[in-house]
Design a protein around this motif. Structure first.
Motif, PDB file in Angstrom:
ATOM      1  N   PRO A  33      -0.984   2.812   6.666  1.00 48.45           N
ATOM      2  CA  PRO A  33       0.047   3.394   7.615  1.00 48.45           C
ATOM      3  C   PRO A  33       1.080   2.091   7.882  1.00 48.45           C
ATOM      4  CG  PRO A  33      -1.869   3.170   8.997  1.00 48.45           C
ATOM      5  CD  PRO A  33      -2.274   2.995   7.716  1.00 48.45           C
ATOM      6  N   GLN A  81       4.349   4.492   3.027  1.00 47.69           N
ATOM      7  CA  GLN A  81       4.539   4.554   4.368  1.00 47.69           C
ATOM      8  C   GLN A  81       4.931   3.280   5.387  1.00 47.69           C
ATOM      9  OE1 GLN A  81       1.051   7.170   6.008  1.00 47.69           O
ATOM     10  NE2 GLN A  81       0.009   5.833   4.235  1.00 47.69           N
ATOM     11  N   ALA A  95       5.747   9.652  10.178  1.00 43.45           N
ATOM     12  CA  ALA A  95       4.758   9.526   9.271  1.00 43.45           C
ATOM     13  C   ALA A  95       4.221  10.895   8.715  1.00 43.45           C
ATOM     14  CB  ALA A  95       3.824   8.407   9.624  1.00 43.45           C
TER      15      ALA A  95
END
Lengths: 373, 278
Positions: B54, B103, B185
């Protein structure tokens, strides 16, 4: 196995006619082969190869390069630093083989520390250590042991036979087979065969190198130390490479038995464990350091005495390329210090000290030009 | 290692590798390689999505681990080769379409891993730093074949020699990525998953046939090219510049900031609305 001839004439292994015949055969076998590199992992081989000009008998596209085969060179600087520290302690004398004296450690060498008042004595056999210890029971002696399987076996035998209470050991011996995996990693696929060290293999036998066959599909040949021994092993390796074979073969049958020296192996297994160990400047190699088993901890100088130096270790002078020379990545002449700042009289790195060190060998023996006409 | 995971759903294999700081040590590399290999052999999927983590997609080799090693040069080289194997595995995934879903940011070998995929999507906050020179390295992971083919010789020169970070807008303009997707996200993940599932279920064989034609030249050249890269990288790994750059990176931990500071005025780091897809 060939039965050993008690009246073996070693001159035959230097015989010019046999050498020429082998050179011709090598030429013939390698005629249509692509350029290839074979590595030897024995300081004794490098010495013999250079001293007898063996490389000049090989075609230009067949390279035999030197690997980490000199026991003095690969001895971790941390161990020499410990020996230096021990030699400065009251009532402690460090015993070691002569080659180790001049090897540069982090801040000094055993030779320099001896001249500065450290207690260091040269011995020629492990039995000398026992003799010294028996002669001076009030003194503590530390045998600083370096070397591969051959030396380790001698130490193991000595320990098993019993040693005086005032004799301790600082063990920096290394077991050779695991370093081949590291060499394969470093050289990618550019190595096509190994010449195995004759004496170390005489102890370990050939089976411990089977992983080269199973994992890497690469041939290995255990070789002796005369020109004929080496050329014979190169010829056998080339035959295997040409035929896409990858066996571990014995080209030194007058000394090596397939299974090795079983008595020595038993001794080694009873006295030592194998743990990850530093090869000077090269890396930590898994299962390559002989460490005294727990039942022999009372003989371990590292555990019984204080020997950690008050400074961090430095394996090499920043400009020294010994570690890359030992890996076979560069040649001594690629090092800016070679033959200039670094000489056998004033060595910067370990490879310039021992007669088995690649830099020392190349320095000592000028390039031999043979007139084949 | 639980950091690397593989899940399949609706003909799509999702590979996540949220390793700390995006730094791939030897173990991570080996595990990710094996995971990609398994996905390549998984007949139940047609598309593989590489998600990275992430915060970072991937930042290449783990310089902290390298720095702690007895011989940093050897570990760095081993680590580079392990990352090369991953990129090779992606490039040779001839029965799957591979998507990179960035991401988070990527640098060095991490960028090459991303661009080795067939389709590359990034969030609008993502910065790519496809430069090795700042760390005293010349680069590997098939950059010398991927970048010129993808963005042209001149742009590759600029990217490698100036060694500056690239904004999403510039990455899109150059062709390093195919689409910038704005939003949070979860929305990004949803968007990518929908794309992947669509591709996997609609005329996938035709897409794969096109891929095989398109990649033919690249695949033919890559073995010899990577040999050259590794030869140079080995020298770099043993060069004092690598040691000092690495020490600076590890001890000051400011290399990443300094990389970002070197962005040239020409680098437009702002995303225009037109660059961005919701």
């Amino acid at each position: 196995m060939t039965v050993m001839n008690k009246q073996l004439n070693l001159h035959a292994f230097k015989d010019r006619e046999i050498v020429n015949k082998l050179a011709e055969e090598i030429q013939l076998i390698s005629e249509n082969m692509a350029p290839l590199k074979i590595m030897h992992i024995c300081g004794g081989h490098e010495n013999a190869i250079v001293r007898y000009g063996v490389r000049q008998f090989l075609p230009g596209h067949i390279q035999v390069i030197a690997g980490p085969g000199c026991p003095v060179c690969i001895c971790p600087v941390e161990a020499i630093d410990q020996a230096v520290t021990l030699s400065l302690q009251p009532k402690v004398t460090v015993l070691t083989f002569g080659d180790m004296l001049r090897v540069p450690a982090t801040t000094t060498s055993l030779e320099k520390v001896r001249s500065d008042g450290g207690s260091v004595k040269v011995i020629y056999s492990p039995l000398d250590a026992v003799k010294f210890a028996n002669e001076k029971p009030e003194q503590t002696f530390v045998f600083f042991s370096v070397g591969f399987e051959t030396t380790a076996a001698g130490i193991a035998g000595l320990i098993q036979s019993g040693v005086p209470k005032n004799l301790l050991f600082l063990i920096a011996n290394r077991y050779m087979p695991p370093v081949l995996k590291l060499l394969m990693e470093v050289h990618d696929e550019s190595l096509q065969g190994f010449l195995l060290a004759g004496h170390a293999t005489a102890i370990s036998g050939l089976g411990v190198y089977d992983f080269m066959h199973d994992e890497f599909k690469l041939p290995c040949a255990a070789a002796g130390f005369e020109p004929v021994d080496i050329l014979l092993a190169v010829r056998e390796l080339l035959k295997q490479i040409k035929n896409s074979q990858h066996e571990v073969i014995n080209c030194y049958p007058r000394v090596i038995r397939e299974e090795g020296n079983l008595v020595a192996q038993k001794c080694l297994n009873e006295v030592f464990d194998l743990k990850p160990g530093v090869w000077r400047g090269i890396d930590v190699v898994e299962d390559s350091a002989y460490i005294l088993k727990e039942k022999y901890a009372f003989l371990d100088a590292g555990k019984q005495l204080t020997c950690i130096p008050p400074y961090p270790p430095q394996a090499h002078h920043p400009s020294c390329l010994c570690h890359r020379i030992m890996l076979g990545e560069v040649e001594p002449q690629d090092c800016k210090l070679f033959k200039k700042a670094c000489t056998p009289g004033k060595p910067f790195g370990p490879c310039m000290v021992s007669p088995e060190g690649t830099c020392h060998v190349r320095y000592t023996y000028p390039e031999i030009k043979i007139d084949f006409s | 290692m639980s950091e690397i995971s593989y899940q399949t759903l609706n003909n799509v294999g999702h590979i996540k590798f949220p390793v700390h700081n995006g730094a791939m040590d030897l173990q991570h590399c080996r595990q990710l390689f094996e995971t990609i290999q398994s996905a390549k052999q998984d007949d139940s999927i047609k598309v593989i999505v590489l998600w990275g983590g992430p915060d970072f997609f991937c930042n290449g080799i783990d310089l902290n681990a390298v720095h702690l090693q007895y011989n940093s040069s050897i570990l760095a080289y081993k680590n580079l080769k392990a990352l090369n194997k991953i990129v090779h595995a992606v490039l040779t995934a001839d029965t799957k379409l591979v998507i990179s879903a960035l991401q988070g940011s990527a640098s060095a070998g991490g960028v090459m891993l991303a661009v080795a995929a067939d389709l590359r999507y990034a969030r609008s906050n993502v910065i790519l730093t496809p430069s090795y020179a700042n760390l005293g390295l010349c680069g590997s992971e098939y950059w010398s074949i991927l970048l010129p083919a993808m963005i042209g010789y001149g742009n590759t020169q600029k990217l490698l020699y100036e060694a500056c970070p690239v904004s999403p807008a510039e990455a899109l303009h150059l062709g390093l990525i195919h689409q910038v997707i704005c939003g949070e996200a979860p929305a990004f993940a949803e968007n990518i998953t929908a794309k992947a599932e669509y591709l996997a279920s609609t005329n996938i064989d035709a897409r794969l046939a096109a891929k095989s034609v398109l990649n033919q030249r690249l695949l033919a050249e890559m073995d010899s090219q990577v040999k050259l890269e590794l030869e140079k990288m080995k020298d770099c790994c043993n060069h004092p510049e690598f040691e000092s750059s690495r020490t600076h990176f590890v001890e000051k931990n400011s290399c990443r900031q300094s990389l970002f500071l070197c962005a040239s005025p020409g680098n437009n780091c702002r995303i225009n609305k037109s660059d961005c897809d919701e």
